[in-house]
Design an enzyme around this catalytic site. Structure first.
Site, short mmCIF file in Angstrom:
data_model
loop_
_atom_site.label_atom_id
_atom_site.label_comp_id
_atom_site.label_asym_id
_atom_site.label_seq_id
_atom_site.Cartn_x
_atom_site.Cartn_y
_atom_site.Cartn_z
N ILE A 165 6.64 -2.42 7.65
CA ILE A 165 6.54 -0.97 7.68
C ILE A 165 7.39 -0.41 6.55
O ILE A 165 8.58 -0.71 6.45
CB ILE A 165 7.02 -0.41 9.04
CG1 ILE A 165 6.31 -1.13 10.19
CG2 ILE A 165 6.78 1.10 9.08
CD1 ILE A 165 4.80 -1.09 10.15
N LYS A 166 6.77 0.40 5.70
CA LYS A 166 7.47 0.98 4.56
C LYS A 166 8.19 2.26 4.98
O LYS A 166 7.56 3.20 5.49
CB LYS A 166 6.51 1.27 3.41
CG LYS A 166 5.94 0.02 2.75
CD LYS A 166 4.97 0.35 1.64
CE LYS A 166 5.67 0.70 0.35
NZ LYS A 166 4.72 0.84 -0.78
N ILE A 167 9.49 2.28 4.75
CA ILE A 167 10.32 3.44 5.05
C ILE A 167 11.04 3.84 3.77
O ILE A 167 11.66 2.99 3.12
CB ILE A 167 11.34 3.11 6.16
CG1 ILE A 167 10.61 2.76 7.46
CG2 ILE A 167 12.30 4.28 6.37
CD1 ILE A 167 11.54 2.33 8.59
N ILE A 217 2.60 -1.17 5.09
CA ILE A 217 1.98 0.12 5.35
C ILE A 217 3.07 1.15 5.52
O ILE A 217 4.10 0.89 6.16
CB ILE A 217 1.06 0.05 6.60
CG1 ILE A 217 0.33 1.39 6.79
CG2 ILE A 217 1.83 -0.36 7.84
CD1 ILE A 217 -0.78 1.34 7.84
N THR A 222 0.85 -1.18 0.00
CA THR A 222 0.00 0.00 0.00
C THR A 222 0.89 1.24 0.00
O THR A 222 2.09 1.17 0.26
CB THR A 222 -0.90 0.05 1.25
OG1 THR A 222 -0.07 0.22 2.41
CG2 THR A 222 -1.71 -1.22 1.41
#
Length: 366
Positions: A138-140, A107, A44
Site C-alpha cells: 500500500i502506497k502512503i 496501490i 501504480t
C-alpha cells in the site's frame, strides 16, 4: 531475455515497472516482461490508472456491474484498480514465492488523503483487505500526516511503499516511522518477518527544479552544477539508509526486513541527459528502480552496468550540496516545493480519473 537488464538485476537492482493496465494483464504483456525483461515488481499511481481507464474498453463490463449496483465513481475506481492490482499480484506471485522482497505490486491511497492521517490508515486497511494478496504494497505518501499512518499500517502487519520522498530529513523520519511500526508489531505479537516496505525516493524531479533555478542564476558556476543535484540527493539517502539499518535499533528487531530504498521518477525529463542516467548512476545491491517502460527499454538497448555507483558517495553528495548553496540555491526550498507539487499533481490526476469514470458510468448506464 535482455542481457543488459539481466546484468542490472545481477548487480542487485530489482527492476519494477512503473505502469499497469488491464490491457497489460489480459494480453499477457506483464507476464512477458517478467519472463524476458527481469521485471520483478509493479508500481501504480493515480496518473497511471487515469491513463489506463481512459484508453481502454476492457473495463466496460466491470463498470456496468458498478453502475447496476448504483455505485459512485469512487466505488468504481476502488473496484477497478484493486481488481487490476490483485491480478498483477497473481502474475508476480511466483517471483514473490521465490523471494518475498520482490514480486510486489503497489496501490496508492487517494491523493486527497495526503494530509489526513486517520483517513489514510482507514483506506490502507481497506485496500489491503480488498486486494487480499500477501505481495501487495500500500502506497502512503511521506507527508507529515503520512508518517503516523505509515507506522500504524506497519504495526498492523501491512506492507507499505512509502512514496513522494524528496528530502533526506524526511527520509530519516520515514525510516523512523517504519522501525516504530515494527516495534509496535512485535508488541502486538505479529510476525514481523512477513512485513516488507520500500521507501520511494524521487529522483528526476529534483534535477528539473534545481536546473530551472540554476538557469535563472545563469553564471558559469551555476550551469556547471546542472544534472548533479538529483543523484547527489539519492547518494546521500543511501548513506542514511546504511546508517539506520546498520544500527543497534534495527539489529534488535530479530527477523525484521530492511526497508529497501526505491529510486522513483527515474525517467529522464531533460533530453540533454542520457536517457538511462537515473538507472546507471543508481546501481547498488539491494535497491529497487521503478522505471517507465520507455526507460526500461532504453536500458535494455544501451544501458551499461559498471558496478556499484552509489555506495560511499555521501561525501561527494555533501560537496554538491555545498556548491549549490554557494551559487544561491536554497535546496530545502526546492524539496518543499517538490513535495507540495507532487501531492498537487496526484490530486489533479485523481480528479481526472474521477471525471473519466463518472462519464464512463453514465455511458454504460444508458
Amino acid at each position: 531475455m535482455s542481457a543488459r537488464l539481466e546484468a542490472l538485476s545481477a548487480a542487485g537492482v530489482s527492476i519494477w515497472l512503473d505502469d499497469l493496465s488491464r490491457e497489460r494483464l489480459e494480453t499477457g504483456n506483464l507476464a512477458d516482461l517478467v519472463a524476458t525483461s527481469s521485471v520483478v515488481g509493479v508500481t501504480t499511481n493515480p496518473t497511471i490508472f487515469a491513463g489506463a481507464l481512459s484508453n481502454g474498453e476492457r473495463y466496460t463490463a466491470q463498470l456496468r456491474e458498478v453502475a447496476a449496483a448504483s455505485g459512485t465513481a469512487a466505488d468504481a475506481i476502488f473496484a477497478l484498480t484493486t481488481e487490476d492490482v490483485r491480478n498483477a499480484c497473481d502474475v508476480l506471485r511466483p517471483v514473490y514465492d521465490e523471494d518475498a522482497f520482490d514480486g510486489r505490486v503497489s496501490i496508492e491511497v487517494e491523493p486527497g488523503l495526503a494530509m489526513d492521517t486517520d483517513g489514510t490508515i482507514t483506506q490502507a486497511r481497506e485496500l489491503w483487505q480488498a486486494v487480499s494478496r500477501p505481495n501487495v504494497m500500500i502506497k502512503i505518501p511521506a507527508t507529515k500526516p503520512g508518517l503516523p499512518a505509515i507506522t500504524a499500517a506497519i504495526a498492523a502487519g501491512i506492507s507499505v511503499n512509502v512514496t513522494l520522498i524528496f528530502s533526506n530529513e524526511r527520509y530519516r523520519e520515514v525510516m523512523d516511522a517504519y522501525l516504530t511500526g515494527l516495534e509496535r508489531a512485535v508488541e502486538a505479537g505479529i510476525d514481523i518477518s512477513t512485513i516488507h516496505s520500500v521507501a520511494s525516493f524521487f529522483v528526476s524531479r529534483v534535477d528539473s527544479e534545481v536546473d530551472k533555478r540554476l538557469d535563472a542564476i545563469g553564471s558559469s558556476e551555476a550551469t556547471a552544477l546542472k544534472g548533479k543535484a538529483a543523484l547527489a540527493n539519492a547518494w546521500a539517502a543511501y548513506a542514511a539508509y546504511q546508517e539506520v539499518f546498520g544500527s543497534e535499533r534495527f539489529a534488535a528487531l530479530a527477523g525484521a526486513n530492511v526497508q529497501r530504498p526505491l529510486w522513483a521518477s527515474t525517467g529522464v525529463k531533460d533530453p540533454a541527459y542520457p536517457d538511462t542516467l537515473y538507472v546507471s548512476e543508481l546501481v547498488v545491491d539491494g535497491c529497487v528502480n521503478t522505471m517507465p517502460e520507455k526507460t526500461m527499454q532504453a536500458f535494455a538497448d544501451h544501458g551499461e552496468v559498471t558496478g556499484d555507483t552509489v555506495t560511499g558517495r555521501g561525501t561527494e553528495a555533501d560537496e554538491v550540496f555545498a556548491a549549490l548553496a554557494a551559487v544561491g540555491i536554497d535546496f530545502d526550498d526546492v524539496l518543499e516545493v517538490l513535495e507540495r507539487e507532487g501531492v498537487e499533481k496526484f490530486d489533479v490526476s485523481w480528479g481526472e480519473l474521477v471525471d473519466t469514470v463518472t462519464a464512463q458510468l453514465a455511458a454504460v448506464a444508458q
